[in-house]
Design an enzyme around this catalytic site. Sequence first.
Site, mmCIF file in Angstrom:
data_model
loop_
_atom_site.group_PDB
_atom_site.id
_atom_site.type_symbol
_atom_site.label_atom_id
_atom_site.label_comp_id
_atom_site.label_asym_id
_atom_site.label_seq_id
_atom_site.Cartn_x
_atom_site.Cartn_y
_atom_site.Cartn_z
ATOM 1 N N LEU A 171 0.835 -1.198 0.000
ATOM 2 C CA LEU A 171 0.000 0.000 0.000
ATOM 3 C C LEU A 171 0.877 1.258 0.000
ATOM 4 O O LEU A 171 0.608 2.208 -0.739
ATOM 5 C CB LEU A 171 -0.922 -0.019 1.213
ATOM 6 C CG LEU A 171 -1.911 1.138 1.333
ATOM 7 C CD1 LEU A 171 -3.229 0.657 1.938
ATOM 8 C CD2 LEU A 171 -1.355 2.271 2.204
ATOM 9 N N GLN B 38 2.299 2.092 -3.393
ATOM 10 C CA GLN B 38 1.334 2.699 -4.301
ATOM 11 C C GLN B 38 0.973 4.115 -3.878
ATOM 12 O O GLN B 38 0.766 4.994 -4.720
ATOM 13 C CB GLN B 38 0.060 1.844 -4.364
ATOM 14 C CG GLN B 38 -0.905 2.257 -5.445
ATOM 15 C CD GLN B 38 -0.282 2.194 -6.827
ATOM 16 O OE1 GLN B 38 0.582 1.361 -7.088
ATOM 17 N NE2 GLN B 38 -0.699 3.079 -7.718
ATOM 18 N N GLU B 39 0.901 4.345 -2.590
ATOM 19 C CA GLU B 39 0.507 5.662 -2.094
ATOM 20 C C GLU B 39 1.573 6.722 -2.350
ATOM 21 O O GLU B 39 1.269 7.821 -2.796
ATOM 22 C CB GLU B 39 0.205 5.594 -0.591
ATOM 23 C CG GLU B 39 -1.117 4.927 -0.242
ATOM 24 C CD GLU B 39 -2.308 5.815 -0.552
ATOM 25 O OE1 GLU B 39 -2.122 6.960 -0.973
ATOM 26 O OE2 GLU B 39 -3.450 5.340 -0.379
ATOM 27 N N SER B 40 2.824 6.407 -2.030
ATOM 28 C CA SER B 40 3.859 7.447 -2.042
ATOM 29 C C SER B 40 5.153 7.054 -2.725
ATOM 30 O O SER B 40 6.040 7.889 -2.868
ATOM 31 C CB SER B 40 4.182 7.846 -0.596
ATOM 32 O OG SER B 40 4.778 6.753 0.095
ATOM 33 N N TYR C 146 -5.925 1.537 -8.359
ATOM 34 C CA TYR C 146 -5.247 1.487 -7.056
ATOM 35 C C TYR C 146 -5.365 0.091 -6.427
ATOM 36 O O TYR C 146 -4.369 -0.484 -5.977
ATOM 37 C CB TYR C 146 -5.881 2.540 -6.164
ATOM 38 C CG TYR C 146 -5.417 2.614 -4.735
ATOM 39 C CD1 TYR C 146 -4.352 3.420 -4.379
ATOM 40 C CD2 TYR C 146 -6.084 1.921 -3.727
ATOM 41 C CE1 TYR C 146 -3.943 3.523 -3.050
ATOM 42 C CE2 TYR C 146 -5.689 2.010 -2.410
ATOM 43 C CZ TYR C 146 -4.614 2.810 -2.072
ATOM 44 O OH TYR C 146 -4.228 2.903 -0.759
#
Length: 744
Positions: A587, A590-592, A709
């Site tokens: 996660l 993918q987020e940052s 996402y």
Amino acid sequence: MSGLSFLLNVLVTTAAAAPAPANVTRKVDLNRDLKAPGFVNLYDLDAKAVAKLPVLAQLKAHEINGRWNECLNLSGRVFAIQKDLKGWVGQTWLHCLNKAQEKKTSAGQEDRVLTAIARQWNLFEDGPWATDLWNMWVGQELNYLTAEVAKKNRKVEYRIERLLDNSDKLSREQRSLCYQLLGDFALNSNDYPQAQFLYEEAQSLKDSKYLTEKLEFLAKTRNQTTSSTSTAQIEAIGEDGKLEERIRVSLKQNDLIPALKDTVQLLNQFPSSRAARRLKDKPLEIFNSINDSAVAAKALEEMSEAEASRLLEWAQNLHRRGEWESGLKLAEKSYEKNPSAPTVVSSLWVASRSAHFLGQYDKALDLYSKQIVVANGSDESSEALFRSSLIYYRKQDFTTAAALLERLVQQGKDRYDLNAQYWLVRSLQTFSKERAEKATQALIEKYPFSYYGMRLRAESQAGKLTWPDVAAKDLKLTNSFYLVGTQKKSWDRFVALSAAGWVSEAQTELGDLPAMKEPTLKALLAEKLAQRGQYFTAIRLVNDAMENDPRLRQQQFIKSGYPEVFTTYYQKESDRYGIDTVLLRSLTRQESGFNMKAVSTSNALGLMQMIPPTAQDTAKRLGMKIEIPEDMFRPEINIPMGSFYVSQMLDQFSQNVPFALAAYNAGPYRLKKWINARPEVASAMTEPGSSPEAEVWVDELPWNETSFYVKAILRNTLLYRMIGKESYVVPPILWQDLLTKKAK
């Protein structure tokens, strides 16, 4: 000697004596210039280890660990000795000054720090730090000057004028404050005309109660009167004015339907009037304030009397807010009123999607079919093809689904290609095994590391996921590139910063890297950057490299984009919530992209991209005191908070990982609203599985970003499982081994 011979001799002699030209370019050898390790991870060091570091690394360690006084005291020394990194050190110096002031431990160092940085004025003009350094310095300078003006210290007057000499770099509010401070000096000197001029200049940029009071005082002093009210042009009371007054009275009496009816009438009869401009959003405001369903239905009837373009505008607003039933009614009405208008594509887009999200499949298919024809060749038409195919797949009309998907694949649009190919495979599997196998191989070859590509490869190998076969495994990687101009200084600063653990600053310097086309060079650079904590750039480089050279689609290269970092923090949260570290890392990637200081367009912050309201609520639940945004850039705070929020999403969505991921991205309220509109989606959540039928909802989501996402994170989990292994046996429910506690 003849004249010609003499001239030739002079030219030859001059040429021989001329100095050799300096090298315009510089060659970088990655294996030589970026030797491992060459990087200090300041987040894994104790205080004793920090004391043994070079001063540049010590300074950043003090900042990271919130030792503001130590940071403040060391900053001046480092600022003085660092010739090429002064701008970055200046930012840290100002940050630590600000935090020490908040703790009331700065001991009057403000003037010394601000003056020292101002002496290096060129730092505000040149360098990747220039804009941020200027903004930080100006903010602190104005705070200091405000305090000094209050003390009537006229020695700082020249500093205010210095700011105004650079007014093009100041905001309106900052310029207003400068004029106000000069006005205060003039007032203290009883120079009332000058004070009035300066206060009026300040007020023209940004009004405030303080300025109004000062100007009123000056007016009274001069026996003048000032008017605090502005003159407004009053419209003649006509029919529109009478309607507006009637609306005002109805709203005051809470008679919402009459008010709504009169508003629509005014908008229809006087569309260009000032009253219409004032009241254009009033129907939506009234509708959104209604809680009674019967009254809301009556309100929609009244709103439906508006002209087509206004109906579409309201429908789009309702659609964005997830009010699909209301949006559908208004969008259909807009289409019916003017089916040949240029806005018809937008009306059909809102109506068809709304019907789909409500589970009104037959109506959605009818609207999608119109959209495909009317918007032929557009993105709206392609979306209609894709969403129609998913409905037919749900209805088990696989031949029609396949026919639509083949049309979509033939369009060759990148946005839909992977998804269209995948659902074409699933449709073909039901009636044409040979065609399905051919389509499967085509997808796997084109998208080997996509979620769908990896799923199909595992299925074709009896559930065992292996690395793709690559023709040339022992590749010779290009290991050098050239720098020119400012790139040389940027590279030198990057090397120095990364060696000292200044990860975010070093990442900024990488923005000046030359354009690179050679995939093997990108792959090697990604590996070297990952060793220096530059995961965000490494991920981008390795993705580009593998896309452009299939030979690089190997474990040794892809692992540069899947770092195993912050192990202590992730493991602690994994043990606490029963969530595998693989899911938490996937996660975060993918987020940052593991960029600790990532800030999104929606102001989501840090590694796990917490938006401020969610962060505040989470901190309250965890009993943590945080400062936003600073604390959200700290892994030891961001990871626990993000992990807690993941656990909350799992609890709210039946421990179903894909649904929890969708909620993390789109927000739990919006997702629940969408789920509750369709029983078949709700059952997919409560009866988990990894069959195509159990996952079709992912591509039906209203938000394309969320759909991508969810699949990207599931893909990340598979690759994290694969790295370091020859193969990985995918469980029946693909994500079931990501939760280490028993699902509810």
